[in-house]
Design an enzyme around this catalytic site. Structure first.
Site, mmCIF file in Angstrom:
data_model
loop_
_atom_site.group_PDB
_atom_site.id
_atom_site.type_symbol
_atom_site.label_atom_id
_atom_site.label_comp_id
_atom_site.label_asym_id
_atom_site.label_seq_id
_atom_site.Cartn_x
_atom_site.Cartn_y
_atom_site.Cartn_z
ATOM 1 C CG HIS A 50 18.391 -77.138 -43.539
ATOM 2 N ND1 HIS A 50 19.156 -77.064 -44.681
ATOM 3 C CD2 HIS A 50 17.274 -76.403 -43.767
ATOM 4 C CE1 HIS A 50 18.509 -76.317 -45.574
ATOM 5 N NE2 HIS A 50 17.379 -75.911 -45.051
ATOM 6 C CD GLU A 53 21.329 -79.837 -43.585
ATOM 7 O OE1 GLU A 53 22.048 -78.824 -43.486
ATOM 8 O OE2 GLU A 53 20.615 -80.071 -44.576
ATOM 9 C CG HIS A 157 23.632 -76.185 -45.125
ATOM 10 N ND1 HIS A 157 22.261 -76.182 -45.071
ATOM 11 C CD2 HIS A 157 24.007 -74.880 -45.097
ATOM 12 C CE1 HIS A 157 21.816 -74.934 -44.998
ATOM 13 N NE2 HIS A 157 22.852 -74.116 -45.017
ATOM 14 C CD GLU A 210 25.060 -78.960 -48.389
ATOM 15 O OE1 GLU A 210 25.078 -80.016 -47.733
ATOM 16 O OE2 GLU A 210 24.040 -78.285 -48.593
#
Ligand SMILES: [Zn+2]
Length: 240
Positions: A50, A53, A157, A210
């Site tokens: 993404h 990010e 992420h 994450e």
């Protein structure tokens, strides 16, 4: 001071490992991978599927620049979605969420909805591609994964602050323990056509790391040392 097995601070500004091109993005930007070219490898570490990010790219780059030449044991991709990083978008240049474009059996043409940061609604619409695997970034990464045959993949992420490991693996537990992030079996919502869905069908263990919603300097302090150990392969002893 630098740790004795790391590149000296004065030299860490420059990325000295050779970049190998594994394709080009939809806008023609080189897709680059650092490290071993041929598989099998223990681990593939990647960031910024993404494009919004990009703290994940900076953190992985920091770790990569600390690895001395000749000690990069596992391949790293600093940006899976360079067009998104250049444009500051979650999607690629075609408006596609690359983490919904993978040719997994659950791929769906239904648009995906995401939320921007904070306590907003999940109501911003992106495409999943004209077909599964329609995007250049997906196709080239798929071919690279087949060539590298990693025993596991770690995909970075932001900003959920958890280690998503559906296999509850030793590696996932180790990353969670080292970073202090909670280990979870999923992110709490369905992700059809995700890279994780595809990896699961290929029997490739995947851990989605994450990073937390913290200022970048704090993320670097707490996460780069762990990434460094993944890149140098110096974590294996911890896993028994
Ligand atoms: Zn993401």
């Amino acid at each position: 001071m630098s740790a004795p097995d790391q590149v000296a601070r004065a030299r860490k500004g420059v990325l000295r490992h050779p970049a190998r091109r594994y394709g080009a993005s939809e806008l023609g930007v080189p897709l680059e991978c650092f490290g071993p070219e041929e598989g099998p490898v223990d681990l593939l570490v990647m960031a910024s599927m993404h494009g919004d990010e990009c703290d994940s790219t900076v953190a992985l780059s920091e770790a990569l620049r600390l690895v001395p030449e000749g000690r990069l044991a596992n391949p790293a991709i600093l940006s899976v979605n360079p067009d998104g990083v250049l444009r500051g978008t979650r999607c690629n240049a075609n408006g596609v969420d690359l983490n919904r474009n993978w040719p997994a059996s659950n791929w769906s043409p239904e648009p995906v909805r995401y939320k921007d940061h904070g306590k907003t609604e999940r109501d911003i619409v992106l495409g999943t591609g004209s077909s599964a695997g329609s995007e250049a970034e997906t196709r080239h990464l798929l071919a690279l994964v087949e060539r590298l045959r990693p025993r596991a993949i770690v995909s970075l992420h932001t900003p959920l602050g958890c280690i998503d490991d559906p296999d509850d693996s030793l590696l996932g537990r180790w990353i969670a323990a080292e970073t202090g992030l909670p280990l979870v079996p999923d992110v709490g919502y369905a992700t059809p056509g995700s890279f994780g869905s595809w990896c699961a069908e290929q029997h490739i263990p995947i851990i989605t790391w994450e990073l937390p919603a913290e200022p970048l300097p704090a993320v670097i302090d707490s996460h780069v040392p762990v990434l460094f150990r993944l890149l140098t392969g110096s974590f294996a002893g911890e896993l028994g």
